[in-house]
Design an enzyme around this catalytic site. Structure first.
Site, PDB file in Angstrom:
ATOM      1  N   ASP A 324       0.827  -1.217   0.000  1.00 26.45           N
ATOM      2  CA  ASP A 324       0.000   0.000   0.000  1.00 26.45           C
ATOM      3  C   ASP A 324       0.860   1.265   0.000  1.00 26.45           C
ATOM      4  O   ASP A 324       2.001   1.255   0.460  1.00 26.45           O
ATOM      5  CB  ASP A 324      -0.923   0.017   1.238  1.00 26.45           C
ATOM      6  CG  ASP A 324      -0.143  -0.079   2.529  1.00 26.45           C
ATOM      7  OD1 ASP A 324       0.844  -0.859   2.571  1.00 26.45           O
ATOM      8  OD2 ASP A 324      -0.474   0.631   3.500  1.00 26.45           O
ATOM      9  N   GLU A 325       0.288   2.313  -0.497  1.00 24.34           N
ATOM     10  CA  GLU A 325       0.815   3.680  -0.379  1.00 24.34           C
ATOM     11  C   GLU A 325       2.315   3.807  -0.697  1.00 24.34           C
ATOM     12  O   GLU A 325       3.043   4.504  -0.009  1.00 24.34           O
ATOM     13  CB  GLU A 325       0.546   4.214   1.048  1.00 24.34           C
ATOM     14  CG  GLU A 325      -0.928   4.299   1.366  1.00 24.34           C
ATOM     15  CD  GLU A 325      -1.204   4.729   2.798  1.00 24.34           C
ATOM     16  OE1 GLU A 325      -2.000   5.671   2.967  1.00 24.34           O
ATOM     17  OE2 GLU A 325      -0.653   4.134   3.732  1.00 24.34           O
TER      18      GLU A 325
HETATM   19  C1  ACM Z   1      -3.727   1.247   4.494  1.00 24.17           C
HETATM   20  O1  ACM Z   1      -4.589   1.702   5.271  1.00 24.17           O
HETATM   21  N1  ACM Z   1      -2.692   2.001   4.130  1.00 24.17           N
HETATM   22  C2  ACM Z   1      -3.814  -0.109   3.971  1.00 24.17           C
END
Ligand code: ACM
Length: 510
Positions: A324-325
């Site tokens: 993620d991110e």
């Molecule tokens: C997330 O909340 N960055 C998966």
């Protein structure tokens, strides 16, 4: 005369209260089970849990029987014997794998409470464990001195909607001790949660010993958000947690986030950085500024060692690679790194899970994307053959504040009151994703603002029983107005357990 009328009136009220208490004690359908079972029928009598009650188990159910005996011991303050028996005994409690009903699946059970004998029948030990949790909800958490728990007779037939019913704890932003994690496991096992996802690494901390890369914990584990000392689990401690969870029908899913959310690793080993220079440790709460360097071969040696060591002590089928991110990772680099990480996870015999962004790479066979934010990513993941775990931040994030006055938590995804948390359906939340593509539901607790188990309890309860019910109970049997009355009756259980829960005004607590 007036006084006589008053006395008669008060006696009538007293009788009504007595009758209604007794009715609860003999009417199994009045028990406020969470999650709500598939079917409950009452037979109008009562089983008395005496100090002499014996737990009998069929071969292979000793551990499950011991768990039940220990749980009954906590309620009554006495010890219960566990004995093996291949025959149904005349009295006591009997656990067996004799359900003979394929529709109960791996986790379903039949709980038959008679006046003298309670039977829990299932196809698998997991089913017996779930039946035990239902049985325990018919009793107080702690009986009063000298009280003999009385259990209404009848039958519960039950099985879950989804096989994956999870909770996540971020032990990276703030570290939580082995004892704190065990506490959480006990609390959620009571609601038939069967997955604990541990977010073991992030910018602020690396929380699991990797023997071939010792500085990850020496340096990367040394701090946390706010700059306090942090901590980590030795591999031995991690195994202790894995086993403790397994005894409670909970599989631990380890997550090592990559290529972003990696500052703790980048601060520990200079060679993992593009410029060969170690970063500073980080104890803030920004996201999206760190990345592993996809074009360096040492990155893949690092991932291989980490996945190998953690997989060897994780008996569950999954390894979570985060994903993620990764805002400072070039998109082609991201795809290359995620694809190579998936190959490594597969090589060590595990199935890949990643946050929904990993759909931008090429999900390997058996991969699962965890929906938290992006519908497009998630539907693309399904089109590429992946399964889905439903964790929509707007509904399922346990770190979101209940309302604007909540002293802990964040609100970037919104405020999540207890009704909002309950009122959604994983199978229809994203119309383009069909139920057959959904593994189940998970409620993540990120720990930027949450520092100890009391604060964990406050964010988890009372939302967690609702997530457990969303994962277990069919949508047709879920109505907020009816659920909140059952939840209200669990307040006393939370208090008896010492759970520091949020007393939402939407729930008529008893
Ligand atoms: C997330 O909340 N960055 C998966």
């Amino acid at each position: 005369m007036k006084n006589n009328r008053l006395i008669t009136f008060l006696m009538a009220i007293g009788l009504m209260v007595l009758v209604s208490c007794n009715q609860v004690k003999t009417d199994l359908t009045q028990t406020p089970f969470i999650p709500k079972p598939v079917s409950v029928t009452a037979t109008g009598q009562a089983f008395k849990l005496e100090k002499t009650t014996v737990v009998y188990v069929q071969e292979g159910l000793e551990q499950t029987g011991n768990y039940l005996a220990q749980s009954l011991g906590k309620i009554t303050g006495t010890t219960f014997d566990v004995k093996k028996s291949d025959e149904v005994p005349a009295g006591g409690i009997y656990l067996s794998l004799s359900a003979g009903k394929p529709e109960l699946g791996n986790e379903g059970y039949e709980l038959v409470i008679g006046k003298k004998l309670i039977e829990i029948k299932a196809n698998q030990p997991a089913g017996c464990f779930n039946g035990i949790q239902t049985l325990l909800q018919t009793m107080p958490v702690k009986a009063a001195e000298g009280e003999i728990p009385v259990i209404a007779t009848g039958t519960v037939t039950d099985y879950p909607e989804f096989g994956f019913r999870g909770v996540m704890l971020d032990v990276a932003r703030h570290f939580f001790s082995v004892e704190e994690v065990k506490q959480l496991i006990d609390y959620v096992a009571a609601y038939k949660i069967n997955i604990l996802h541990l977010h073991l690494s992030d910018d602020q901390g690396w929380r699991i010993e990797i023997k071939s890369w010792p500085k990850l914990t020496e340096i990367g584990g040394s701090t946390e958000v706010g700059g306090s000392p942090g901590g980590f689990y030795t591999q031995e401690q991690f195994v202790e947690l894995v086993n403790y969870a397994l005894e409670r029908n909970i599989t631990i899913i380890p997550e090592i986030d990559m290529p972003g959310h990696t500052n703790a690793a980048l601060a520990s080993y200079a060679e993992l950085n593009k410029d060969g220079k170690a970063t500073q440790l980080y104890s803030g709460t920004e996201v999206g500024f760190s990345t592993l360097w996809a074009k360096k071969e040492v990155t893949y040696q690092f991932i291989d060692d980490v996945v190998r060591e953690i997989s060897a002590i994780s008996p569950g089928p999954w390894f979570h690679i985060g994903g993620d991110e990764s805002h400072v990772t070039d998109s082609l680099d991201y795809i290359m790194l995620i694809n190579r990480a998936q190959e490594i996870v597969t090589k060590y015999g595990k199935k890949v899970i990643g946050w929904d962004e990993i759909a931008n790479a090429t999900p390997v066979a058996g991969a699962t994307v965890q929906f938290w934010a992006d519908v497009k990513n998630t539907t693309m993941g399904v089109e590429k053959g992946a399964q889905v775990i439903m964790s929509p931040a707007k509904k399922a994030y346990l770190d979101m504040q209940y309302d604007s006055t909540t002293h802990l938590g964040l609100h970037w995804a919104g405020y999540i009151e207890v009704d909002t948390a309950y009122f959604w359906d994983p199978a229809s939340y994203v119309p383009a994703i069909a139920k057959e593509n959904i593994l189940g539901v998970e409620a993540p607790l990120w720990s930027e603002t949450v520092t100890n188990i009391d604060e964990v309890e406050y964010m988890v309860f009372p939302r967690l029983p609702g997530y457990a019910e969303i994962g277990w109970t069919a949508p047709a049997n879920r109505k907020w107005d009816e659920y909140k009355l059952r939840l209200a009756k669990h307040g006393k259980r939370f208090e008896a357990l010492g759970i520091d829960y949020y007393k939402s005004t939407l729930v008529p607590w008893e």
